[in-house]
Design an enzyme around this catalytic site. Structure first.
Site, PDB file in Angstrom:
ATOM      1  N   ASP A   1      -8.821  -5.071  -5.905  1.00 37.12           N
ATOM      2  CA  ASP A   1      -8.345  -4.283  -5.050  1.00 37.12           C
ATOM      3  C   ASP A   1      -8.390  -2.783  -5.522  1.00 37.12           C
ATOM      4  O   ASP A   1      -7.653  -2.523  -6.601  1.00 37.12           O
ATOM      5  CB  ASP A   1      -6.851  -4.605  -4.573  1.00 37.12           C
ATOM      6  CG  ASP A   1      -6.260  -3.708  -3.646  1.00 37.12           C
ATOM      7  OD1 ASP A   1      -6.991  -2.745  -3.155  1.00 37.12           O
ATOM      8  OD2 ASP A   1      -5.113  -3.781  -3.364  1.00 37.12           O
TER       9      ASP A   1
ATOM     10  N   SER B   1       0.925  -1.360  -0.017  1.00 37.11           N
ATOM     11  CA  SER B   1       0.129   0.015   0.045  1.00 37.11           C
ATOM     12  C   SER B   1       0.971   1.184  -0.119  1.00 37.11           C
ATOM     13  O   SER B   1       1.681   1.505  -0.938  1.00 37.11           O
ATOM     14  CB  SER B   1      -0.865  -0.052   1.259  1.00 37.11           C
ATOM     15  OG  SER B   1      -1.996   0.945   1.091  1.00 37.11           O
TER      16      SER B   1
ATOM     17  N   HIS C   1      -7.638  -6.038  -0.035  1.00 34.30           N
ATOM     18  CA  HIS C   1      -6.325  -5.171   0.315  1.00 34.30           C
ATOM     19  C   HIS C   1      -5.610  -5.621   1.282  1.00 34.30           C
ATOM     20  O   HIS C   1      -4.288  -4.862   1.333  1.00 34.30           O
ATOM     21  CB  HIS C   1      -6.667  -3.389   0.341  1.00 34.30           C
ATOM     22  CG  HIS C   1      -5.656  -2.700   0.417  1.00 34.30           C
ATOM     23  ND1 HIS C   1      -4.758  -2.585  -0.900  1.00 34.30           N
ATOM     24  CD2 HIS C   1      -4.872  -1.741   1.225  1.00 34.30           C
ATOM     25  CE1 HIS C   1      -3.832  -1.595  -0.582  1.00 34.30           C
ATOM     26  NE2 HIS C   1      -3.831  -1.348   0.480  1.00 34.30           N
TER      27      HIS C   1
END
Length: 441
Positions: A308, A251, A373
């Site tokens: 995602d 991320s 995610h």
């Protein structure tokens, strides 16, 4: 719609073969793909050929390496959650509080941690916010522990890998100010870029802020300075050896990994090969930045879950495959103008390993945004991925315990029911497996 009783019946009717396999997958101890000798092909597995012919079908050695780098990021999440405060309490009002000691439990014990890394936001929150909730001050602190540098120091592992590997591991968003930086999504020029060949390279304002802003304490330089200084130190310490630099992040950490790779690629004429292994990473910069990364010899492998949404922001929701087709059409000239002038003209960089949470036999097809995610879900999908025409292998080895612990609501009821029916002590397992701070979603 099937009732809960029918789901339970289906679980009870699981064949002995599948039941034994489920018991193995619910073991707390992890199983891994074969640990073969990579010495003669390590550059290939490190991306020298952009992982050509290794991704589809997924090479078993590469699978293990990708999972390994993902677990380095999990160690960063766990170390942060165990002690999210940046500083300890000072002994007097005039003392500068020292940085909190940090223990990083790296799963691969052939690596040792050599440096803690901190990222600082350029945004400041009024002090009265901390006064309202002093126990949660870490959520609003400007500087936070975000990862670490580690180096392989086991002779046998160095011989197996064919080089001494330096790892930079960076976690994802965990504090309020990191969230605030994430949404500062205008593209800005990189500092000191005026005389660079790719002078039109731009990156997201918030990511650059976290990477370049120094901390308020003398012993806390910017993330940029810390990484470059430590890598140069290790290069000098192991001068004459074959080295590699592997930067991994999830991320926000995936975005910062690209900025670090870009800077390291030009920090020294003798810099070792650099590869980025990212999970669920957002777009970071424009096409000029992507070209600059490529021209500087940095190899990037992005692991992307098709479900995602974070991998499709910031910028316009344009599929990268469609973008490539448009650039070979009559629209190419218009896209070039947009690249240079639109403040949201983002572009991904590097090679892609695409997985899909809908292809997992264990996850619900409508798994929520957070699950799609989640880093453990990513590693579960990588471990199971075989090829685009065989998205989940029957002999997947990764334990399901951590996935059940973190994403139990998104695991099919067939498996959650059977797991509790087998009485395998998952509640105890939850205590033994540190939970990660919630990922941005």
């Amino acid at each position: 719609m099937k009732s809960s009783s029918s789901s339970a019946t289906a679980a009870e009717e699981m064949s002995p073969k599948n039941l034994n396999r489920l018991k193995r997958l619910l073991s707390i101890s992890q199983e891994y793909s074969p640990r073969n000798n990579l010495a003669t092909r390590w550059r290939e597995y490190h991306g020298s050929n952009h992982w050509d012919n290794l991704l589809d079908p997924l090479d078993e050695n590469l699978r293990r390496e990708v999972v390994k780098y993902g677990e380095f990021v999990q160690a960063a999440y766990q170390a942060f959650q165990s002690n999210p405060s940046t500083t300890t309490t000072s002994s007097s009002e005039n003392d500068v509080p020292p940085l909190s000691p940090r223990h990083v439990a790296v799963s691969d014990t052939s690596y040792k941690v050599t440096k803690s890394l901190y990222a600082t936001s350029s945004i400041a929150i009024p002090s009265w916010v901390d006064d309202m909730a002093p126990d949660l001050s870490w959520l609003t602190q400007r500087s936070s522990w975000i990862g670490y540098v580690a180096v392989c120091d086991d002779p046998r592992e160095i011989a197996r890998m064919g080089r001494r590997d330096i790892v930079i591991s960076l976690r994802g968003t965990s504090t309020c100010l990191e969230w605030a930086e994430n949404v500062r999504d205008l593209l800005v020029k990189m500092p000191g870029d005026e005389n660079h060949h790719h002078s039109n390279a731009k990156v997201e304002c918030g990511f650059l802020s976290l990477y370049k802003t120094p901390g308020s304490m003398p012993e806390m330089p910017s993330l940029s300075e810390s990484i470059v200084h430590e890598v140069r130190r290790l290069m000098n310490l192991y001068k004459g050896e074959t080295l590699s630099i592997s930067i991994t992040g999830h991320s926000l950490g995936a975005a910062l990994a690209l900025l670090a790779a870009d800077e390291l690629s030009t920090c020294d004429i003798h810099v070792p090969p650099i590869a980025v292994f990212s999970f669920g990473g957002p777009r970071v910069g424009n096409r000029g930045f992507a070209n600059r990364i490529t021209d500087n010899g940095v190899k990037v492998l992005r692991v992307v879950n098709s479900q995602d949404v974070i991998t499709r922001v910031p910028g316009m929701f344009v599929n990268e495959t469609l973008d490539e087709k448009l650039r070979t059409s009559r629209a190419a000239g218009l896209l070039k103008v947009l690249d240079d002038n639109v403040p949201w003209a983002y572009s991904h960089v590097g090679s892609e390993l695409r997985v899909d949470s809908k292809m997992s036999p264990y996850l619900k097809p409508n798994a929520d945004v957070a699950c799609c995610h989640d880093l453990e879900a990513y590693l579960h999908l990588v471990d199971g991925f075989c090829a685009s025409n065989c998205p989940f292998r029957a002999n997947a080895k990764r334990s399901l315990v951590k996935l059940l612990h973190e994403q139990g609501a998104n695991v099919k009821k067939l498996y959650t029911s059977k797991a509790h029916g087998l009485k395998l002590g998952l509640d105890k397992a939850k205590v033994q497996i540190p939970n990660c701070v919630q990922n941005p979603s």
